[in-house]
Design an enzyme around this catalytic site. Structure first.
Site, mmCIF file in Angstrom:
data_model
loop_
_atom_site.group_PDB
_atom_site.id
_atom_site.type_symbol
_atom_site.label_atom_id
_atom_site.label_comp_id
_atom_site.label_asym_id
_atom_site.label_seq_id
_atom_site.Cartn_x
_atom_site.Cartn_y
_atom_site.Cartn_z
ATOM 1 N N CYS A 1 -0.952 6.521 6.395
ATOM 2 C CA CYS A 1 -2.240 6.039 7.013
ATOM 3 C C CYS A 1 -2.481 5.317 8.415
ATOM 4 C CB CYS A 1 -3.062 5.647 5.697
ATOM 5 S SG CYS A 1 -4.623 4.556 6.421
ATOM 6 N N CYS B 1 0.898 -1.144 0.415
ATOM 7 C CA CYS B 1 -0.118 0.007 -0.177
ATOM 8 C C CYS B 1 0.902 1.049 0.104
ATOM 9 C CB CYS B 1 -0.810 0.239 1.172
ATOM 10 S SG CYS B 1 -2.186 1.286 1.053
ATOM 11 N N GLN C 1 -19.425 -8.232 11.843
ATOM 12 C CA GLN C 1 -18.176 -8.582 11.396
ATOM 13 C C GLN C 1 -17.624 -8.627 10.386
ATOM 14 O OE1 GLN C 1 -16.945 -10.015 14.321
ATOM 15 N NE2 GLN C 1 -18.334 -10.701 15.272
ATOM 16 N N ASP D 1 -21.101 -11.805 22.814
ATOM 17 C CA ASP D 1 -20.345 -11.402 21.854
ATOM 18 C C ASP D 1 -20.289 -9.468 21.991
ATOM 19 O OD1 ASP D 1 -18.745 -10.518 19.504
ATOM 20 O OD2 ASP D 1 -20.266 -10.691 17.640
ATOM 21 N N CYS E 1 -13.164 -9.542 20.869
ATOM 22 C CA CYS E 1 -12.591 -8.690 19.522
ATOM 23 C C CYS E 1 -11.332 -8.038 20.270
ATOM 24 C CB CYS E 1 -13.257 -8.033 18.770
ATOM 25 S SG CYS E 1 -14.024 -6.756 19.822
ATOM 26 N N GLU F 1 -29.946 -6.729 23.655
ATOM 27 C CA GLU F 1 -29.241 -5.770 22.877
ATOM 28 C C GLU F 1 -29.064 -4.815 23.364
ATOM 29 O OE1 GLU F 1 -26.676 -3.575 20.450
ATOM 30 O OE2 GLU F 1 -26.810 -6.161 20.616
#
Length: 371
Positions: free
Chosen positions: A62, A45, A192, A289, A316, A243
């Protein structure tokens, strides 16, 4: 003292310049690379890069793929090492499986958040508040790369000028929108970011749940149902999907899955689990999650009268995951499997799937073959 220096790899030697301090560690930048690693490669990149003391260009790198200067197999080895070290602290290093690589290391990302000040379009540079303009992004899917190019063609765009209290306007892209249909500043539902890895995560959870005979499942942070459908298809007797983001829950509700009840609740509020258990008294399995913060509220998660037989934690963030797993260990659970996955190649990010089961002495296990 320890110095945190972006753009270096384990085993390399460099002369660095100290630029600041973070806690007990110094912050630095590379002045001269003296002994490069054999794993170092030329990044593909053109926007990849790190600040150096001798940099001549005014371009803002970046920084979104900070490991792109290293071979992919070496990236995977470092991630495997990191997960094993974290779970070794919990006495569960033997439960860690080999990391699953991403089938694609470029062109894999199905969503991204761009920023614009009306004149420029790009990403926020790593470790700064500067906007790094980009012409292209190699990790985006073909559809999203085309959207990026089309958005750039709209510059300058007065509609993307930020309000006085803001630095930029957020432009969220995914494969469901184009440059013509995108709405600036509109937050999309979480998904995801790597389709292939997400499919593996779903298959892992489905395989685990198929061991049980119509279990009652509590699913926390269900979003719009990425894993709810998997739980339902695996033969759950009843699923309560919880949720806090109402638009996502509404999308799940629109699917009208049989045997799935939904609950809108702020899972970061005190006493939330007590309110959940007032609605449904008993569950066999917990699936969760959470976002990067993990379980901000833990008190009351594990019911005292009938604890979960098994817990499946999809994470994550390795640091908050290990913190929460340690709490669950103190409540009588053992780590039986840790499956790392590389959802974001060229980054330090690690996705982990963790299976925990209740000690026999802590409560009666749910009857299931192979457990």
């Amino acid at each position: 003292m320890v110095a945190l220096v972006p753009g270096l790899w384990p085993g390399e030697t460099a002369e660095i310049r100290i630029t600041g301090k973070k806690g007990r560690a110094a912050l630095g930048e590379v002045k001269e690379l003296l002994e490069p690693s054999a794993d170092r490669i030329q990044p593909e990149c053109p926007h990849h890069g790190f600040a150096t003391a001798t940099a001549q260009s005014n371009a803002v790198p970046c920084g979104g793929c900070p490991w792109q200067f290293v071979r992919y197999d070496a990236q995977l080895a470092q991630k495997q090492k990191r997960v094993t070290e974290y779970f070794d602290r919990l006495g569960a290093a033997d439960a860690v499986k080999p990391i699953q690589a991403s089938p694609q290391i470029y062109g894999y990302r199905n969503r991204a958040q761009l920023k614009s000040d009306g004149r420029r379009l790009g990403f926020v540079a790593e470790g700064s508040r500067q906007l790094a303009p980009v012409d292209d992004c190699l990790i985006l899917s073909d559809k999203n790369r085309q959207t990026l190019r089309s958005l750039r063609a709209q510059l300058p765009n007065p509609a993307w000028r930020p309000a006085k209290a803001q630095q930029w306007v957020k432009l969220d892209i995914d494969e469901s929108v184009s440059a013509d249909t995108l709405l600036a500043g509109q937050r999309p539902a979480f998904r995801q970011a790597n389709n292939a890895i997400n499919l593996r995560m779903q298959k892992w959870l489905a395989h685990k749940l198929q061991q049980y005979d119509a279990p009652r499942v509590l699913e926390l942070f269900c979003g719009d149902g990425n894993f709810t459908g998997v739980i339902n298809a695996a033969g759950a007797g009843l699923t309560l999907a919880v949720e806090g983001f109402a638009p996502a829950l509404e999308r799940l509700q629109s699917r009208a899955l049989n045997g799935v009840d939904t609950l809108h609740a702020n899972l970061f509020s005190e006493g939330v689990f007590e309110r959940i258990y007032q609605q449904e008294k008993q569950f066999d399995v917990l699936v969760l999650d959470p976002p990067r913060e993990g379980l901000k509220v833990y008190e009351g998660l594990v019911p005292r009268t009938k604890p979960f037989s098994a817990i499946y934690y999809i994470s994550c963030d390795i640091a908050t995951l290990v913190r929460d797993v340690a709490r669950l260990q103190s409540d009588g659970y053992s780590v039986t499997e840790v499956q790392p996955l590389d959802q974001f190649p060229h980054t330090p990010h690690i996705e982990c799937l963790v299976e925990m089961q209740l000690h026999k002495s802590r409560g009666k296990r749910h009857s299931a073959p192979g457990l």
